[in-house]
Design a protein around this motif. Structure first.
Motif, mmCIF file in Angstrom:
data_model
loop_
_atom_site.group_PDB
_atom_site.id
_atom_site.type_symbol
_atom_site.label_atom_id
_atom_site.label_comp_id
_atom_site.label_asym_id
_atom_site.label_seq_id
_atom_site.Cartn_x
_atom_site.Cartn_y
_atom_site.Cartn_z
ATOM 1 N N ALA A 151 0.853 -1.190 0.000
ATOM 2 C CA ALA A 151 0.000 0.000 0.000
ATOM 3 C C ALA A 151 0.891 1.243 0.000
ATOM 4 C CB ALA A 151 -0.907 0.017 1.220
ATOM 5 N N VAL A 152 0.457 2.268 -0.731
ATOM 6 C CA VAL A 152 1.222 3.514 -0.845
ATOM 7 C C VAL A 152 0.389 4.644 -0.243
ATOM 8 C CG1 VAL A 152 2.385 5.131 -2.400
ATOM 9 C CG2 VAL A 152 2.324 2.683 -2.949
ATOM 10 N N THR A 153 0.995 5.394 0.669
ATOM 11 C CA THR A 153 0.293 6.510 1.306
ATOM 12 C C THR A 153 1.255 7.678 1.502
ATOM 13 O OG1 THR A 153 -1.142 7.119 3.161
ATOM 14 C CG2 THR A 153 0.756 5.749 3.681
ATOM 15 N N SER A 154 0.739 8.742 2.104
ATOM 16 C CA SER A 154 1.548 9.932 2.400
ATOM 17 C C SER A 154 0.948 10.581 3.643
ATOM 18 C CB SER A 154 1.534 10.907 1.215
ATOM 19 O OG SER A 154 0.210 11.343 0.938
ATOM 20 N N SER A 155 1.491 11.720 4.043
ATOM 21 C CA SER A 155 0.958 12.378 5.241
ATOM 22 C C SER A 155 -0.056 13.466 4.907
ATOM 23 C CB SER A 155 2.094 12.971 6.072
ATOM 24 O OG SER A 155 2.854 13.865 5.305
ATOM 25 N N THR A 156 -0.070 13.898 3.648
ATOM 26 C CA THR A 156 -1.050 14.898 3.219
ATOM 27 C C THR A 156 -1.268 14.745 1.722
ATOM 28 O OG1 THR A 156 -1.607 17.265 3.262
ATOM 29 C CG2 THR A 156 0.663 16.707 2.762
ATOM 30 N N GLU A 157 -2.240 15.459 1.198
ATOM 31 C CA GLU A 157 -2.526 15.337 -0.234
ATOM 32 C C GLU A 157 -1.501 16.104 -1.059
ATOM 33 O OE1 GLU A 157 -6.273 17.045 -1.247
ATOM 34 O OE2 GLU A 157 -5.962 18.823 -0.034
ATOM 35 N N LYS A 204 1.557 10.613 -4.128
ATOM 36 C CA LYS A 204 1.419 9.195 -3.794
ATOM 37 C C LYS A 204 0.747 8.408 -4.920
ATOM 38 C CE LYS A 204 -3.050 9.559 -1.505
ATOM 39 N NZ LYS A 204 -3.705 8.905 -2.648
ATOM 40 N N THR A 205 -0.265 9.000 -5.562
ATOM 41 C CA THR A 205 -0.946 8.292 -6.655
ATOM 42 C C THR A 205 -0.025 8.147 -7.855
ATOM 43 O OG1 THR A 205 -3.102 9.148 -5.932
ATOM 44 C CG2 THR A 205 -2.952 8.315 -8.186
ATOM 45 N N THR A 206 0.743 9.193 -8.149
ATOM 46 C CA THR A 206 1.721 9.114 -9.243
ATOM 47 C C THR A 206 2.736 8.015 -8.952
ATOM 48 O OG1 THR A 206 1.488 11.448 -9.814
ATOM 49 C CG2 THR A 206 3.514 10.369 -10.485
ATOM 50 N N CYS A 207 3.190 7.927 -7.700
ATOM 51 C CA CYS A 207 4.173 6.909 -7.331
ATOM 52 C C CYS A 207 3.574 5.507 -7.395
ATOM 53 C CB CYS A 207 4.718 7.183 -5.925
ATOM 54 S SG CYS A 207 5.854 8.581 -5.821
ATOM 55 N N SER A 208 2.393 5.326 -6.812
ATOM 56 C CA SER A 208 1.782 3.989 -6.812
ATOM 57 C C SER A 208 1.485 3.521 -8.236
ATOM 58 C CB SER A 208 0.506 3.986 -5.976
ATOM 59 O OG SER A 208 -0.429 4.927 -6.472
ATOM 60 N N VAL A 215 4.324 1.714 1.904
ATOM 61 C CA VAL A 215 5.321 2.630 1.334
ATOM 62 C C VAL A 215 4.831 4.043 1.589
ATOM 63 C CG1 VAL A 215 6.462 3.430 -0.764
ATOM 64 C CG2 VAL A 215 6.043 0.978 -0.413
ATOM 65 N N PHE A 216 5.717 4.851 2.121
ATOM 66 C CA PHE A 216 5.355 6.213 2.502
ATOM 67 C C PHE A 216 5.984 7.198 1.521
ATOM 68 C CE2 PHE A 216 5.152 9.961 5.193
ATOM 69 C CZ PHE A 216 3.940 9.790 5.836
ATOM 70 N N VAL A 217 5.173 8.095 0.952
ATOM 71 C CA VAL A 217 5.661 9.116 0.022
ATOM 72 C C VAL A 217 5.717 10.459 0.744
ATOM 73 C CG1 VAL A 217 5.245 10.352 -2.148
ATOM 74 C CG2 VAL A 217 4.722 7.903 -1.979
ATOM 75 N N ALA A 218 6.872 11.114 0.680
ATOM 76 C CA ALA A 218 7.048 12.430 1.302
ATOM 77 C C ALA A 218 7.624 13.391 0.271
ATOM 78 C CB ALA A 218 7.983 12.334 2.507
ATOM 79 N N ALA A 219 6.912 14.485 0.027
ATOM 80 C CA ALA A 219 7.329 15.440 -0.993
ATOM 81 C C ALA A 219 8.117 16.589 -0.377
ATOM 82 C CB ALA A 219 6.119 15.991 -1.752
ATOM 83 N N GLU A 220 9.185 16.967 -1.034
ATOM 84 C CA GLU A 220 10.043 18.053 -0.552
ATOM 85 C C GLU A 220 9.296 19.387 -0.528
ATOM 86 O OE1 GLU A 220 13.761 20.229 -2.567
ATOM 87 O OE2 GLU A 220 14.232 18.200 -1.867
ATOM 88 N N GLU A 221 9.448 20.118 0.573
ATOM 89 C CA GLU A 221 8.881 21.451 0.768
ATOM 90 C C GLU A 221 7.357 21.478 0.686
ATOM 91 O OE1 GLU A 221 11.098 25.038 -0.431
ATOM 92 O OE2 GLU A 221 12.182 23.706 -1.789
ATOM 93 N N ARG A 222 6.748 20.298 0.808
ATOM 94 C CA ARG A 222 5.294 20.228 0.751
ATOM 95 C C ARG A 222 4.695 19.960 2.127
ATOM 96 N NH1 ARG A 222 0.366 21.648 -0.927
ATOM 97 N NH2 ARG A 222 -1.124 20.060 -0.289
ATOM 98 N N VAL A 223 5.404 19.177 2.932
ATOM 99 C CA VAL A 223 4.840 18.701 4.189
ATOM 100 C C VAL A 223 5.758 19.054 5.357
ATOM 101 C CG1 VAL A 223 5.911 16.445 3.908
ATOM 102 C CG2 VAL A 223 3.911 16.665 5.367
ATOM 103 N N ALA A 224 5.167 19.310 6.526
ATOM 104 C CA ALA A 224 5.936 19.588 7.742
ATOM 105 C C ALA A 224 6.356 18.280 8.390
ATOM 106 C CB ALA A 224 5.107 20.423 8.713
ATOM 107 N N ILE A 225 7.511 18.287 9.014
ATOM 108 C CA ILE A 225 8.039 17.081 9.653
ATOM 109 C C ILE A 225 7.092 16.536 10.732
ATOM 110 C CG2 ILE A 225 9.933 16.219 11.097
ATOM 111 C CD1 ILE A 225 11.804 18.002 9.428
#
Length: 499
Positions: free
Chosen positions: A290-296, A300-304, A425-435
């Motif tokens: 399963a592929v997810t992220s912390s925010t929209e 994540k959909t592009t990656c999955s 699988v966790f997707v994290a985008a640069e400069e998009r999400v807070a730690i």
């Protein structure tokens, strides 16, 4: 690690925070420009509004410790002690002119006699500037006023009045003469405009940088793989996907490895990710991910979708399930029109069977269980035993099952699905999400029984400062370029998830 290599590595790590700050500042260069322009214009305007014309009259005195009555050869010779003594006399003359009451009274009387106005002594002192030129016998005197005529009158008064302090009592052996008499007052150049504008530039840039750094500290956004490394030691970096700048609006949703226009670096990165998935299946028997992220909007959909396409291109039978029943996007990403389909929702509610809901897309050699519209009760649908049975059935019939989930931590959906799959699988985008958002989302996933395979670091910058920062983090050595026409890099972590 050799000593020289270790030292270079340590130096790079020491530079990382500086480079990170520099990246934060330069990423908001437009804000700096705006502040600089505003403050420069303000400084320029203030200078023009407050500017008043100033006129200056000058005269010059020469100081010597030799008595004017000395004649012969010694009169023309100046020793080091003579020069030193003359400097002392010049400084004494300066102090008497600036602070002596007798001298300023004499000037006041002269000015009153010529103008008929009795100016305050403090006012006359403020007009006057006395400077002893270093390493010389010269004393320069300037008189500045907004009144051209008054500046010249005060200067001539000084020229006449200096004799009141040059006497045998104050300077018994000194010889003080006028080198240049008082000049006609001239209009001074306007230096305030340059000064105020320069001050505006400095203040504007400094204020903008301070705001940027404070905002960055408050937002605490993900800026590099180093942030993942430093904050989440139990999460592997599966791969780093470089940012691709879209030429047209809306193209970001259609970044597919089947389109050669995305560039070989993008395609090759997903081949590397595919290898990680194949290794997970070989070593651990995992086949459902399963592929997810912390925010929209983290990709994540592009990656999955691209993970599924990459596995399908290697000849494997792959089912891609869209479990984001709130905002299904797989159909849009693949450019497929499936109006009326609701995927898992239709199966759970008995509208369709599993076999009827799964669609084979020959163009991609890919099987799909996807939806075209949001449903009313997504969490309840995913929590159904039928959903668990669907995924179990898919695992029996396909080599790989890739499940695109909603963001974790935002809704419960991803945590629900995590209990049906082998690995997340966790997707994290640069400069998009807070730690802290990532931390919260991961804590949600860690409560499930699914293993976390790792993180795909998405939309990574590729500028010079970015590369330097990643080098400091140890990922630069794995960067590919040249042959592929563009730079990309990936890295893996050695820390394993604590069970």
């Amino acid at each position: 690690m050799a000593y020289e290599e270790k030292r270079t590595h340590d130096e790079d790590i020491g530079l990382a925070p500086i480079l990170k700050i520099l990246r934060q500042v330069l990423s908001k260069w437009w804000l700096i420009v705006i502040f600089v322009v505003i403050f420069c214009v303000s400084g320029f305007s203030i200078a023009k509004i407050t500017y008043t014309e100033q006129y200056t009259s000058k005269l010059m005195l020469a100081v010597s410790n030799k008595d004017k009555n000395i004649v012969g050869t010694s009169a023309g010779q100046t020793s080091a002690s003579d020069a030193q003594a003359s400097a002392v006399i010049a400084n004494t003359l300066k102090q008497l002119m600036q602070n002596g009451d007798g001298f300023i009274t004499a000037v006041q009387n002269e000015v009153t006699a010529k103008t008929g106005v009795e100016y305050e002594k403090s006012q006359l002192r403020n007009m006057m500037s006395v400077e002893h030129v270093t390493d010389s016998l010269i004393v320069n005197i300037k008189v500045t006023s907004t009144d051209e005529e008054l500046a010249y009158i005060v200067a001539t008064a000084i020229e006449s009045a200096y004799h009141t302090i040059v006497n045998d009592e104050n300077f018994p052996t000194a010889h003080i003469t006028v080198v240049d008499s008082a000049t006609k007052a001239k209009l001074e150049a306007d230096s305030s405009t340059v000064l105020y504008t320069a001050a505006g530039f400095i203040i504007g840039a400094a204020l903008a940088i301070i705001i940027i750094l404070i905002t960055a500290k408050i937002q605490n956004k993900l800026l590099s793989t180093e942030d993942i490394k430093n904050n989440f030691s139990n999460i592997d970096i599966i791969a780093t996907v470089s940012n691709i700048k879209s030429k047209k609006k809306g193209d970001r949703a259609r970044l597919l490895i089947t389109d050669r226009n995305v560039g070989l670096p993008f395609i090759e990165t997903f081949k590397l990710i595919r290898t990680k998935f194949e290794n997970a299946k070989l070593k651990k028997g995992y086949s459902v991910f399963a592929v997810t992220s912390s925010t929209e909007s983290e990709g994540k959909t592009t990656c999955s979708t691209n993970i599924a396409l990459s596995l399908a291109k290697s000849g494997k039978s792959v089912l891609l399930i869209d479990a984001d029943l709130r905002k299904p996007a797989v159909c849009k990403t693949l450019g497929i029109n499936i109006e009326g389909e609701k995927g898992i929702y239709d199966i759970v509610n008995g509208v369709k069977s599993f076999e009827d809901s799964v669609k084979y897309i020959e163009k991609y050699n890919l099987y799909l269980l996807i939806s075209s519209a949001a449903v009313a009760d997504p969490s309840e649908t995913l929590a159904s035993d039928i959903t668990a049975q669907v995924i179990a059935e898919a695992k029996k019939n396909f080599d790989y099952v890739i499940v695109d989930c909603p963001p974790a931590g935002v809704v419960a959906d991803a945590a629900i699905v995590a209990n049906y799959v082998d690995s997340m699988v966790f997707v994290a985008a640069e400069e998009r999400v807070a730690i802290p958002q990532i931390e919260y989302a991961l804590s949600d996933i860690l409560t499930t029984k699914a293993d976390i395979m790792g993180c795909i670091y998405n939309r990574a910058g590729t500028g010079t400062l970015k590369i330097a920062t990643e080098k400091a983090g140890g990922y630069f050595s794995n960067r590919y370029g040249g042959y592929y026409g563009s730079s990309y890099y990936y890295g893996s972590r050695h820390h394993k998830k604590k069970r």
